[in-house]
Design an enzyme around this catalytic site. Sequence first.
Site, PDB file in Angstrom:
ATOM      1  N   HIS A 154      -1.218   4.617   0.025  1.00 32.31           N
ATOM      2  CA  HIS A 154      -1.636   3.429   0.259  1.00 32.31           C
ATOM      3  C   HIS A 154      -3.374   4.501   0.902  1.00 32.31           C
ATOM      4  O   HIS A 154      -4.086   3.639   1.433  1.00 32.31           O
ATOM      5  CB  HIS A 154      -1.667   3.290   2.311  1.00 32.31           C
ATOM      6  CG  HIS A 154       0.078   2.645   2.087  1.00 32.31           C
ATOM      7  ND1 HIS A 154       0.703   3.178   1.286  1.00 32.31           N
ATOM      8  CD2 HIS A 154      -0.231   1.018   1.624  1.00 32.31           C
ATOM      9  CE1 HIS A 154       1.835   1.651   1.690  1.00 32.31           C
ATOM     10  NE2 HIS A 154       1.108   0.633   1.697  1.00 32.31           N
ATOM     11  N   GLU A 209       1.421  -8.594  -8.398  1.00 31.79           N
ATOM     12  CA  GLU A 209       0.309  -8.023  -8.486  1.00 31.79           C
ATOM     13  C   GLU A 209      -0.309  -8.443 -10.025  1.00 31.79           C
ATOM     14  O   GLU A 209      -1.408  -9.036 -10.708  1.00 31.79           O
ATOM     15  CB  GLU A 209      -0.070  -6.901  -8.311  1.00 31.79           C
ATOM     16  CG  GLU A 209      -0.659  -6.203  -6.591  1.00 31.79           C
ATOM     17  CD  GLU A 209       0.494  -6.518  -6.393  1.00 31.79           C
ATOM     18  OE1 GLU A 209       1.657  -6.268  -6.729  1.00 31.79           O
ATOM     19  OE2 GLU A 209       0.349  -6.347  -5.493  1.00 31.79           O
TER      20      GLU A 209
END
Lengths: 394, 411
Positions: B216, B147
């Site tokens: 998450h 990322e």
Amino acid sequence: MALSYLRSSSSRSANLLRPLSSAASLRRPISTDTTPITIETSVPFTSHQCEAPSRSVETNPSELLTFFRDMALMRRMEIAADSLYKAKLIRGFCHLYDGQEAVAVGMEAAITKKDCIITAYRDHCTFVGRGGTLLEVFAELMGRQAGCSKGKGGSMHFYKKDSNFYGGHGIVGAQVPLGCGLAFAQKYSKDESVTFALYGDGAANQGQLFEALNISALWDLPAILVCENNHYGMGTAEWRAAKSPAYYKRGDYVPGLKVDGMDALAVKQACKFAKEHALKNGPIILEMDTYRYHGHSMSDPGSTYRTRDEISGVRQERDPIERVRKLILSHDLATEKELKDIEKEVRKEVDDAIAQAKESPMPEPSELFSNVYAKGLGAESFGADRKELRATLA
Amino acid sequence: MATGFHGVGAAVAALSSSPSNSFDSKKLLCSPRRSFPVRKGASFVADRSDGSVNLDLNPKARRAQQLIVNAVANKADSSPASSSSKPGHELLLFEALREGLEEEMDRDPRVCVMGEDVGHYGGSYKVTRGLAEKFGDLRVLDTPIAENSFTGMGIGAAMTGLRPVVEGMNMGFLLLAFNQISNNCGMLHYTSGGQFTIPIVIRGPGGVGRQLGAEHSQRLESYFQSIPGIQMVACSTPYNAKGLMKAAIRSENPVILFEHVLLYNLKERIPDEDYICNLEEAEMVRPGEHVTILTYSRMRYHVMQAAKTLVNKGYDPEVIDIRSLKPFDLHTIGNSVKKTHRVLIVEECMRTGGIGASLTAAITENFHDYLDTPIMCLSSQDVPTPYAGTLEEWTVVQPAQIVTAVEQLCK
């Protein structure tokens, strides 16, 4: 340059009477002399996963003199910045590049302004190499309006969009993914140019470098990662920070080349080679073996982690400007005096730019709020007390 | 009511048997698939062999999902924004996002998409399904799991004039790219004195899902809200999802588009013609007189559900979906506050340092004189989101709590 004109014309008649062997001292004006000269780099290239380019570099008198002038200008500029910092006209962080000029200058000689360069915070000389003016440099360092980033960036944020210089970044290593993004954009628009993403030996241990390298190799991006190895990551020597200080080999599956970064011609040769390679085969790593005379920044004396003997030793043996000076003198391309005149000229240029930059005003208060958003959002902005600074962003 | 739910169920069922899924499985066969990416999965339930990916449809959640769908059906009936004079077409929220993205990619060749599994896989939430086949590998790029660097690359590409759309498979993963987003994305326009604009869109699903676990279920809007130079928007309906996606891509500023894991299967009828939604504007969901309820993303549906109960009890709440998380649309909000004099903020961020906290401060600063009572802010608890279903329910704001809060405000 006018001086050489006069000298050669006055000596021409005298030369006619001399033996032919010294006819070589008949010279055309150096600034336009492009007769090729081939010079051997002092140190051979070491390569990893590729064939090293030849040690013989093609150059010409005009280029060598440009090297000399540009490096002298950069050196002078950095020394002047040192004094300005001590006079508290430059504040914050100031990272000086003296000693490493050959990298900036050699790189420019091998590429065009269509190729992109992105570097970290030691960016003053790279900016000048890309066509930035001394006024923009000093004004930005002093936080004035005439600076390249309107005084809002500072030493670590020099940018020049029209010559594809993308800065100027404070966070170590973060510019390398940006550089690979530039290379991606170049591949996307298919314009046959490359990106040089510069970083230091300290940044070479950042994970994002390897991430970016992986993606660049995967997508065949024309990215050239250049490690300016000045052997110290601020105060930490490279052998204390890296298990494997052979930074050119760190690419593993990506080829690498180790270059003597104090030799502008070697740098030029390596960059030319790298550009050809990147356009055909994807990323390549260049390790420039270079050295900085100053400490990491102006707040670092630079002598607590290295000896003064080491610094003066490098200055004597490997200084890039001295090397070019010796080359010029030994090939009889200019006289000692002419070179000294160039240095005096350069000094004056720098002093003039500083004087001009001091005249430039500080940014207007409303500049606090400009350029936060492109075409600020039709909003009103206030300072903390809601009365003082106000700006209506159109 | 039942039809609405049926509609969603049917749509989902259609997904599992649609020809595009069999196409997908062919893709899966040819490309080497590593073992299931548990680290970054949603609650995938379907079997892997046919490659179908059904999200958040465990039976336990179906009841709760029914509630969300009710609100959608109601909204579609009453809101003038989503239905137009022309019939329009019906689609799910993720399809609306894809439509917006596809239209912009058709319109401007500089728009490209990068993210994990956006290309051949079609996107983990199907937002980019089919785009790689249409536009090719150079415009829809599958990145490795990196990322920090691919967000940096997107920003570097944006500096040259490309318009990348960077997808975080889950917004939480963008924490790894925080440096790039904060320092480079947000600040480069300023520190370069205006030389560079960064027309990047960073998007992805976030928010509390169905027992996805703490890592998450993050709400990154609270972490990003201080970054100067970026804009943040949150979509909540297919109509504004498509509109905001298009506006974000066309904007010269870096925009972070927050989607929600649980809202991808919302169905709505949207206009056929080209439209965009203003990035800085809030949406009036239900005009009213008694209290202003400010919300965004998934909480909008909890609020609308509570609104039904409140209406039955005789209250008239004004519901505004703020949509623009940075900067706040203080114009719309202010007008509402001046009308109702009571404010309730319902958000999914955590109590500390969330969007609600900033909004409370902004309203207090600007409209203090118009408030009859202190602002009430209902947020999620300041805890990592637990896995257990009941605990997770208590983490976020539920409609019953909203009803109680309004009753308290209007006392």
